[in-house]
Design a protein around this motif. Structure first.
Motif, PDB file in Angstrom:
ATOM      1  N   LEU A 185       0.891  -1.279  -0.016  1.00 19.30           N
ATOM      2  CA  LEU A 185       0.027   0.042   0.103  1.00 19.30           C
ATOM      3  C   LEU A 185       0.649   1.216   0.255  1.00 19.30           C
ATOM      4  O   LEU A 185       2.021   1.227   0.524  1.00 19.30           O
ATOM      5  CB  LEU A 185      -0.725   0.261   1.225  1.00 19.30           C
ATOM      6  CG  LEU A 185      -2.039  -1.249   1.301  1.00 19.30           C
ATOM      7  CD1 LEU A 185      -2.646  -0.995   2.668  1.00 19.30           C
ATOM      8  CD2 LEU A 185      -2.792  -0.951   0.250  1.00 19.30           C
ATOM      9  N   ALA A 227      -1.730   2.106   7.574  1.00 14.80           N
ATOM     10  CA  ALA A 227      -2.599   0.799   7.061  1.00 14.80           C
ATOM     11  C   ALA A 227      -3.458   0.210   8.170  1.00 14.80           C
ATOM     12  O   ALA A 227      -4.418  -0.458   7.561  1.00 14.80           O
ATOM     13  CB  ALA A 227      -1.647  -0.102   6.409  1.00 14.80           C
ATOM     14  N   TRP A 265      -2.071  -7.709   8.979  1.00 11.21           N
ATOM     15  CA  TRP A 265      -1.294  -6.725   8.927  1.00 11.21           C
ATOM     16  C   TRP A 265       0.020  -7.206   9.136  1.00 11.21           C
ATOM     17  O   TRP A 265       0.503  -7.826  10.232  1.00 11.21           O
ATOM     18  CB  TRP A 265      -1.600  -5.739  10.062  1.00 11.21           C
ATOM     19  CG  TRP A 265      -0.904  -4.410  10.164  1.00 11.21           C
ATOM     20  CD1 TRP A 265      -0.961  -3.416   9.313  1.00 11.21           C
ATOM     21  CD2 TRP A 265       0.367  -4.196  10.838  1.00 11.21           C
ATOM     22  NE1 TRP A 265       0.115  -2.347   9.596  1.00 11.21           N
ATOM     23  CE2 TRP A 265       0.747  -2.808  10.813  1.00 11.21           C
ATOM     24  CE3 TRP A 265       0.847  -4.775  11.986  1.00 11.21           C
ATOM     25  CZ2 TRP A 265       1.700  -2.242  11.249  1.00 11.21           C
ATOM     26  CZ3 TRP A 265       2.007  -4.318  12.670  1.00 11.21           C
ATOM     27  CH2 TRP A 265       2.381  -2.779  12.379  1.00 11.21           C
ATOM     28  N   ILE A 307      -7.795   4.424   4.565  1.00 16.37           N
ATOM     29  CA  ILE A 307      -6.337   4.678   4.633  1.00 16.37           C
ATOM     30  C   ILE A 307      -6.062   5.805   4.994  1.00 16.37           C
ATOM     31  O   ILE A 307      -6.616   7.157   4.478  1.00 16.37           O
ATOM     32  CB  ILE A 307      -5.534   4.178   3.494  1.00 16.37           C
ATOM     33  CG1 ILE A 307      -5.676   2.711   3.455  1.00 16.37           C
ATOM     34  CG2 ILE A 307      -3.918   4.522   3.509  1.00 16.37           C
ATOM     35  CD1 ILE A 307      -4.966   2.124   2.229  1.00 16.37           C
TER      36      ILE A 307
END
Length: 395
Positions: free
Chosen positions: A318, A325, A350, A393
Motif C-alpha cells: 500500500l 494501513a 497486517w 487509509i
C-alpha cells in the motif's frame, strides 16, 4: 489398469472396505482411535515389527496410527508424487522432523530468506544449540556455489516464498543441490501437491502444513513430510518415531473429509483471488500485488512453467506507512484478522515491518504490506468490502 485423474483418486482414498459378512460399508473410513494395537499371535507381531524395521508403514502401536492415518498418508503421497510420508501434529512439527532428521551436530544448511518466519525461531531456539549452523540466502540473487561449505548438507526453501510469494526456480535449485551432494527440502504448503509438485521438479523432501488447503475448514492442526528416496525415508521415519509425534485419529479423519472437496475449493479460491487482483490493480492506494498467478507478478513466468493452478493467497503493498494501513485492516468486515489461511474464509494480516527486513525481495521498507487470503465468499462482496476499507487509509 486404468490410471485415474488425481481428482478421482483423492475422492476414493480412504473409502471403507465392505464387511465380508454383510456386504455393506460406510462411504468413508471411520476415525480409528487407539493407543494399543493387538496382534492375533506372535507371528503377526513379528511380521509387523520386521516391516517397521525395514522402514515400511506397518501398524504396531497407536502413536503411529491405524487405517485412518494410512489413508491420509496415501493422500499426501498421491498429491506430492512421493513414495513415503510421515504425519506430524502441525506444519511446524513437520519442519522440525525434516531438520532434525536430516541434520546433525556440525552440519550447515542453506535457508532461503523467504521461508516461513518460525523457521528462524527454530534456528535460534534449537538448531544453534545443537551445533547446526544456518546461512540465509536469496534464491533470486545469491550464487549457491559460493555459499556451500564443506559441512553443508541441505538446502531448505519455500516456494512461493512466505509473505511475498516469489516463485523460486526449483529445477535450478535441484541442479545446484545435486552438483554439491545436498538434500533439497522445500515447504510446499502453498501448492500442497495439488497445484505445485516440487518432488517432480527435483526436490528431495516436501513439507506440507495440512492445516491449510488439505483440511480446508480451519479446524485441524496437521503436517506431513513426503519423500521419494528410500534412504531419506528411513531417516525421516527414524526421526519422527524418536520425536514421539502423534496425530489424532479425529484430525486425520477431518483432513480426509476436507481433501474430498479440494478439487473444487482451490480453483474457486484462485478465481476469486484473480478477480480481487483485477480490482486492486485499479486502486491508487495499491502499489503492487504479490501473487504469482497475476500476470504482472515478477514470478509469473515461473508460475506458468511449474504450476498447474493457484489459490487464494496474495499480498498487497500500500502507498502508505505500515501504521497508516491499520485503519484499512480494522475496517474490513468480511476478512477476519488472523495468521492462518487455507480455510473457506477470507483473512487479513497486517504484516509486521520487522518480519520483512530480511526478505531481499522486499524493496520498499517504508510502505505497508498486507497479506490477504481470499475465501469462498461472493467475490463481489469481498471487493466491495476491500473498496470501503481502502477509503479508510490515512493519507
Amino acid at each position: 489398469m486404468t490410471t485415474h485423474h488425481l481428482d478421482t483418486r483423492l475422492l476414493h482414498i480412504g473409502s471403507a472396505p465392505f464387511d465380508p459378512e454383510t456386504g455393506t460399508a460406510p462411504v468413508s473410513l471411520p476415525s480409528m482411535r487407539t493407543s494399543t494395537v493387538r496382534f492375533e499371535n506372535l507371528a503377526a507381531l513379528d511380521r509387523a515389527m520386521t516391516r517397521r524395521l525395514a522402514g515400511e508403514r506397518a501398524i504396531t502401536y497407536g502413536r503411529s496410527g491405524m487405517d485412518t492415518h494410512r489413508a491420509l498418508e496415501d493422500v499426501f503421497m498421491q498429491l506430492e508424487g512421493g513414495s513415503y510420508c510421515v504425519l506430524a501434529p502441525s506444519g511446524m512439527a513437520a519442519i522440525n522432523i525434516a531438520f532434525l532428521g536430516l541434520l546433525k551436530t556440525g552440519d550447515h544448511v542453506l535457508v532461503s530468506d523467504c521461508v516461513y518466519g518460525p523457521v528462524r525461531n527454530l534456528d535460534r531456539a534449537l538448531l544453534q544449540g545443537f551445533g547446526i549452523s544456518v546461512t540465509y540466502f536469496s534464491a533470486e540473487r545469491d550464487d549457491i556455489a559460493q555459499l556451500v561449505q564443506p559441512n553443508t548438507k541441505m538446502i531448505y526453501v519455500e516456494s512461493p516464498g512466505s509473505l511475498l510469494y516469489e516463485m523460486l526456480d526449483m529445477p535450478a535449485l535441484a541442479s545446484q543441490a545435486k552438483a554439491h551432494g545436498l538434500i533439497l527440502t522445500t515447504d510446499n504448503t502453498w501448492g500442497s501437491g495439488y497445484i505445485y509438485r516440487p518432488l517432480m521438479l527435483g526436490a528431495d523432501v516436501s513439507i506440507v502444513a495440512g492445516t491449510k488447503y488439505i483440511s480446508g475448514h480451519s479446524d485441524v492442526m496437521l503436517g506431513a513430510v513426503i519423500v521419494k528416496d528410500q534412504k531419506l525415508a528411513a531417516r525421516i521415519h527414524s526421526a519422527q518415531y524418536a520425536m514421539g509425534n502423534s496425530v489424532s485419529a479425529d484430525d486425520a479423519w477431518l483432513a480426509l473429509r476436507g481433501v474430498k472437496t479440494m478439487a473444487v475449493r482451490m480453483p474457486q479460491h484462485a478465481r476469486n483471488a484473480l478477480e480481487v487482483c483485477k480490482f486492486l490493480d485499479t486502486q491508487p492506494e495499491v502499489l503492487q500485488i504479490y501473487h504469482p498467478a497475476w500476470h504482472k507478478d515478477a514470478g509469473h513466468s515461473l508460475w506458468q512453467r511449474d504450476c498447474t493452478g493457484s489459490n487464494g493467497m496474495l499480498s498487497i503493498e500500500l502507498n502508505c506507512t505500515p501504521e497508516a494501513a491499520k485503519p484499512f485492516v480494522d475496517a474490513l468486515e468480511l476478512f477476519g484478522i488472523g495468521f492462518s489461511w487455507g480455510g473457506f474464509e477470507s483473512l487479513v494480516q497486517w504484516v509486521e515491518p520487522g518480519t520483512l527486513s530480511s526478505h531481499q525481495h522486499w524493496k520498499h521498507h517504508e510502505h505497508a504490506l498486507i497479506r490477504l487470503h481470499i475465501g469462498l465468499e461472493s467475490v463481489d462482496d469481498l471487493i466491495a468490502d476491500l473498496k470501503q476499507a481502502l477509503a479508510k487509509i490515512k493519507k
